[in-house]
Scaffold this motif. Structure first.
Motif, PDB file in Angstrom:
ATOM      1  N   GLN A  33      34.323  39.744  30.090  1.00  0.00           N
ATOM      2  CA  GLN A  33      35.245  40.852  30.275  1.00  0.00           C
ATOM      3  C   GLN A  33      36.313  40.458  31.290  1.00  0.00           C
ATOM      4  O   GLN A  33      36.045  39.691  32.214  1.00  0.00           O
ATOM      5  CB  GLN A  33      34.509  42.112  30.761  1.00  0.00           C
ATOM      6  CG  GLN A  33      33.545  42.670  29.734  1.00  0.00           C
ATOM      7  CD  GLN A  33      32.922  43.988  30.134  1.00  0.00           C
ATOM      8  OE1 GLN A  33      31.712  44.166  30.019  1.00  0.00           O
ATOM      9  NE2 GLN A  33      33.716  44.931  30.587  1.00  0.00           N
ATOM     10  N   PHE A  35      39.016  42.236  34.004  1.00  0.00           N
ATOM     11  CA  PHE A  35      39.253  43.458  34.769  1.00  0.00           C
ATOM     12  C   PHE A  35      40.524  43.299  35.593  1.00  0.00           C
ATOM     13  O   PHE A  35      40.879  42.198  36.012  1.00  0.00           O
ATOM     14  CB  PHE A  35      38.105  43.726  35.753  1.00  0.00           C
ATOM     15  CG  PHE A  35      36.770  43.948  35.123  1.00  0.00           C
ATOM     16  CD1 PHE A  35      35.900  42.888  34.906  1.00  0.00           C
ATOM     17  CD2 PHE A  35      36.360  45.227  34.765  1.00  0.00           C
ATOM     18  CE1 PHE A  35      34.664  43.089  34.337  1.00  0.00           C
ATOM     19  CE2 PHE A  35      35.114  45.437  34.200  1.00  0.00           C
ATOM     20  CZ  PHE A  35      34.267  44.360  33.981  1.00  0.00           C
ATOM     21  N   GLN A  37      41.848  44.798  39.165  1.00  0.00           N
ATOM     22  CA  GLN A  37      41.516  45.593  40.345  1.00  0.00           C
ATOM     23  C   GLN A  37      42.811  46.126  40.943  1.00  0.00           C
ATOM     24  O   GLN A  37      43.671  45.352  41.385  1.00  0.00           O
ATOM     25  CB  GLN A  37      40.743  44.785  41.378  1.00  0.00           C
ATOM     26  CG  GLN A  37      40.229  45.649  42.529  1.00  0.00           C
ATOM     27  CD  GLN A  37      39.170  44.959  43.360  1.00  0.00           C
ATOM     28  OE1 GLN A  37      39.270  43.787  43.687  1.00  0.00           O
ATOM     29  NE2 GLN A  37      38.130  45.709  43.718  1.00  0.00           N
ATOM     30  N   TRP A  40      43.775  50.457  44.873  1.00  0.00           N
ATOM     31  CA  TRP A  40      42.752  51.340  45.420  1.00  0.00           C
ATOM     32  C   TRP A  40      41.343  50.731  45.293  1.00  0.00           C
ATOM     33  O   TRP A  40      40.369  51.342  45.673  1.00  0.00           O
ATOM     34  CB  TRP A  40      42.785  52.701  44.718  1.00  0.00           C
ATOM     35  CG  TRP A  40      44.069  53.406  44.972  1.00  0.00           C
ATOM     36  CD1 TRP A  40      44.378  54.261  45.978  1.00  0.00           C
ATOM     37  CD2 TRP A  40      45.268  53.292  44.188  1.00  0.00           C
ATOM     38  NE1 TRP A  40      45.681  54.668  45.885  1.00  0.00           N
ATOM     39  CE2 TRP A  40      46.251  54.104  44.805  1.00  0.00           C
ATOM     40  CE3 TRP A  40      45.611  52.565  43.033  1.00  0.00           C
ATOM     41  CZ2 TRP A  40      47.547  54.217  44.297  1.00  0.00           C
ATOM     42  CZ3 TRP A  40      46.894  52.690  42.529  1.00  0.00           C
ATOM     43  CH2 TRP A  40      47.844  53.503  43.161  1.00  0.00           C
ATOM     44  N   GLY A  41      41.274  49.543  44.737  1.00  0.00           N
ATOM     45  CA  GLY A  41      40.000  48.843  44.638  1.00  0.00           C
ATOM     46  C   GLY A  41      39.237  49.081  43.346  1.00  0.00           C
ATOM     47  O   GLY A  41      38.172  48.497  43.145  1.00  0.00           O
ATOM     48  N   GLN A  42      39.759  49.926  42.476  1.00  0.00           N
ATOM     49  CA  GLN A  42      39.044  50.222  41.229  1.00  0.00           C
ATOM     50  C   GLN A  42      39.113  49.046  40.260  1.00  0.00           C
ATOM     51  O   GLN A  42      40.151  48.371  40.169  1.00  0.00           O
ATOM     52  CB  GLN A  42      39.656  51.449  40.557  1.00  0.00           C
ATOM     53  CG  GLN A  42      39.500  52.717  41.362  1.00  0.00           C
ATOM     54  CD  GLN A  42      40.241  53.867  40.706  1.00  0.00           C
ATOM     55  OE1 GLN A  42      41.452  53.799  40.486  1.00  0.00           O
ATOM     56  NE2 GLN A  42      39.514  54.908  40.372  1.00  0.00           N
ATOM     57  N   LEU A  43      38.020  48.819  39.563  1.00  0.00           N
ATOM     58  CA  LEU A  43      37.964  47.785  38.532  1.00  0.00           C
ATOM     59  C   LEU A  43      38.242  48.441  37.185  1.00  0.00           C
ATOM     60  O   LEU A  43      37.430  49.208  36.675  1.00  0.00           O
ATOM     61  CB  LEU A  43      36.594  47.124  38.522  1.00  0.00           C
ATOM     62  CG  LEU A  43      36.278  46.210  39.700  1.00  0.00           C
ATOM     63  CD1 LEU A  43      34.808  45.845  39.716  1.00  0.00           C
ATOM     64  CD2 LEU A  43      37.140  44.958  39.666  1.00  0.00           C
ATOM     65  N   ASN A  45      38.797  48.178  33.214  1.00  0.00           N
ATOM     66  CA  ASN A  45      38.514  47.310  32.057  1.00  0.00           C
ATOM     67  C   ASN A  45      39.802  46.969  31.322  1.00  0.00           C
ATOM     68  O   ASN A  45      40.587  47.855  30.987  1.00  0.00           O
ATOM     69  CB  ASN A  45      37.579  48.029  31.075  1.00  0.00           C
ATOM     70  CG  ASN A  45      36.154  48.049  31.546  1.00  0.00           C
ATOM     71  OD1 ASN A  45      35.879  48.151  32.729  1.00  0.00           O
ATOM     72  ND2 ASN A  45      35.241  47.979  30.604  1.00  0.00           N
ATOM     73  N   TYR A  48      37.050  43.448  26.535  1.00  0.00           N
ATOM     74  CA  TYR A  48      35.689  42.991  26.282  1.00  0.00           C
ATOM     75  C   TYR A  48      35.845  41.953  25.182  1.00  0.00           C
ATOM     76  O   TYR A  48      36.165  42.298  24.039  1.00  0.00           O
ATOM     77  CB  TYR A  48      34.819  44.160  25.834  1.00  0.00           C
ATOM     78  CG  TYR A  48      33.492  43.781  25.227  1.00  0.00           C
ATOM     79  CD1 TYR A  48      33.199  44.095  23.902  1.00  0.00           C
ATOM     80  CD2 TYR A  48      32.523  43.123  25.972  1.00  0.00           C
ATOM     81  CE1 TYR A  48      31.978  43.765  23.341  1.00  0.00           C
ATOM     82  CE2 TYR A  48      31.306  42.790  25.416  1.00  0.00           C
ATOM     83  CZ  TYR A  48      31.029  43.118  24.104  1.00  0.00           C
ATOM     84  OH  TYR A  48      29.824  42.787  23.545  1.00  0.00           O
ATOM     85  N   PHE A  86      40.180  39.827  37.482  1.00  0.00           N
ATOM     86  CA  PHE A  86      38.873  39.176  37.490  1.00  0.00           C
ATOM     87  C   PHE A  86      38.382  38.952  36.072  1.00  0.00           C
ATOM     88  O   PHE A  86      38.535  39.801  35.194  1.00  0.00           O
ATOM     89  CB  PHE A  86      37.827  40.044  38.209  1.00  0.00           C
ATOM     90  CG  PHE A  86      37.980  40.101  39.699  1.00  0.00           C
ATOM     91  CD1 PHE A  86      38.499  41.227  40.316  1.00  0.00           C
ATOM     92  CD2 PHE A  86      37.577  39.036  40.491  1.00  0.00           C
ATOM     93  CE1 PHE A  86      38.630  41.295  41.688  1.00  0.00           C
ATOM     94  CE2 PHE A  86      37.706  39.085  41.870  1.00  0.00           C
ATOM     95  CZ  PHE A  86      38.231  40.214  42.462  1.00  0.00           C
ATOM     96  N   TYR A  97      28.551  37.538  36.263  1.00  0.00           N
ATOM     97  CA  TYR A  97      29.034  36.571  37.241  1.00  0.00           C
ATOM     98  C   TYR A  97      30.555  36.697  37.271  1.00  0.00           C
ATOM     99  O   TYR A  97      31.218  36.488  36.250  1.00  0.00           O
ATOM    100  CB  TYR A  97      28.641  35.149  36.856  1.00  0.00           C
ATOM    101  CG  TYR A  97      27.151  34.910  36.826  1.00  0.00           C
ATOM    102  CD1 TYR A  97      26.409  35.191  35.679  1.00  0.00           C
ATOM    103  CD2 TYR A  97      26.481  34.410  37.936  1.00  0.00           C
ATOM    104  CE1 TYR A  97      25.037  34.970  35.640  1.00  0.00           C
ATOM    105  CE2 TYR A  97      25.121  34.185  37.910  1.00  0.00           C
ATOM    106  CZ  TYR A  97      24.401  34.463  36.756  1.00  0.00           C
ATOM    107  OH  TYR A  97      23.046  34.254  36.731  1.00  0.00           O
ATOM    108  N   PHE A  98      31.070  37.041  38.441  1.00  0.00           N
ATOM    109  CA  PHE A  98      32.511  37.233  38.584  1.00  0.00           C
ATOM    110  C   PHE A  98      33.176  35.957  39.080  1.00  0.00           C
ATOM    111  O   PHE A  98      32.599  35.207  39.887  1.00  0.00           O
ATOM    112  CB  PHE A  98      32.802  38.346  39.599  1.00  0.00           C
ATOM    113  CG  PHE A  98      32.727  39.730  39.023  1.00  0.00           C
ATOM    114  CD1 PHE A  98      31.506  40.324  38.760  1.00  0.00           C
ATOM    115  CD2 PHE A  98      33.895  40.425  38.733  1.00  0.00           C
ATOM    116  CE1 PHE A  98      31.442  41.600  38.223  1.00  0.00           C
ATOM    117  CE2 PHE A  98      33.838  41.703  38.201  1.00  0.00           C
ATOM    118  CZ  PHE A  98      32.614  42.297  37.942  1.00  0.00           C
ATOM    119  N   GLY A  99      34.393  35.745  38.609  1.00  0.00           N
ATOM    120  CA  GLY A  99      35.215  34.703  39.182  1.00  0.00           C
ATOM    121  C   GLY A  99      35.804  35.167  40.503  1.00  0.00           C
ATOM    122  O   GLY A  99      35.621  36.328  40.916  1.00  0.00           O
ATOM    123  N   THR A 100      36.520  34.279  41.160  1.00  0.00           N
ATOM    124  CA  THR A 100      37.129  34.603  42.454  1.00  0.00           C
ATOM    125  C   THR A 100      38.451  35.339  42.298  1.00  0.00           C
ATOM    126  O   THR A 100      39.014  35.795  43.271  1.00  0.00           O
ATOM    127  CB  THR A 100      37.372  33.334  43.282  1.00  0.00           C
ATOM    128  OG1 THR A 100      38.018  32.374  42.462  1.00  0.00           O
ATOM    129  CG2 THR A 100      36.053  32.760  43.795  1.00  0.00           C
TER     130      THR A 100
END
Lengths: 108, 112
Positions: A33, A35, A37, A40-43, A45, A48, A86, A97-100
């Motif tokens: 997926q 994302f 951000q 405001w910090g919201q992830l 979508n 997919y 992300f 597992y998220f990337g940086t």
């Protein structure tokens, strides 16, 4: 665990420009997926996309699962596209597992 | 569109206090997760929950943390005795079988 690398880490674009963000992962996955951000910090979508290509407006994504990478294309960028992008991968039932992340700044 | 809801959006607590972060996952989803993101860093996995039990947890998820699904709709994360380094954005997520995961808007926890 699965290693997820994103490039570039930072990107500055002029409004209207196009860009490609890349996500490489180290093992086979069942879920991928993208994302966004927001400030405001919201992830939020975006896609997919465990395999294949999808498009949503000015954004599109392609995942080549056999070669373990995914690309996110942003066309005609706008200032509201700014934020961190992300990529996250998962094997079913396990953790994401998220990337940086890629930090995108679009300047007017 | 269905969404994952988290409460509160922001919580300030004193070091050593217990906090409970609440989440309402999307109904009919089967997999539930907690993640955290320390300011400026990547999103880190804490725990996954399936079939009313923990299916996987990270090294971060030590004895100070616990999760519960008390009533079939809520999914909570409890931190028993908060430390300064627990300050972070905490995200809840849920996913159906073979579907995409949705994340809540996050709870920003500040430990002072």
């Amino acid at each position: 665990g699965i290693q997820v690398e994103q490039s570039p880490p930072d990107l500055i674009l002029q409004e209207g420009a196009n860009s490609t963000l890349r996500c490489n992962f180290s093992d086979s996955v069942n879920n991928l997926q993208w994302f966004h951000q927001n400030p405001w910090g919201q992830l939020i979508n975006l896609f997919y996309i465990p395999s294949g290509t999808k498009q949503n407006g000015r954004l599109s994504a392609t995942t080549v699962a056999t070669e373990r990478y995914s690309l996110l294309y942003i066309s005609s960028s706008q200032t509201t596209d700014s934020g961190v992008y992300f990529c996250a991968v998962e094997r079913v039932g396990n953790q994401f597992y998220f990337g940086t992340g890629t930090s995108l700044t679009v300047i007017p | 569109e269905p969404e994952v809801t988290q409460t509160p959006s922001h919580q300030v607590t004193q070091m050593g206090q217990e906090v409970i972060l609440r989440c309402v996952p999307i109904s009919n989803h089967l997999y539930f997760y907690w993640y955290r993101q320390i300011l400026g860093q990547k999103v880190e996995f804490l725990v996954s929950f399936y079939n009313n039990e923990i299916s996987e947890k990270s090294e971060i998820f030590d004895d100070q943390f616990s999760v519960e699904r008390p009533d079939g709709s809520n999914f909570t994360l409890k931190i028993r005795s908060t430390k300064l380094e627990d300050s972070a954005m905490y995200f809840c997520a849920s996913r159906g079988d073979g579907t995409e995961a949705f994340f809540g808007q996050g709870t920003r926890l500040t430990v002072v």
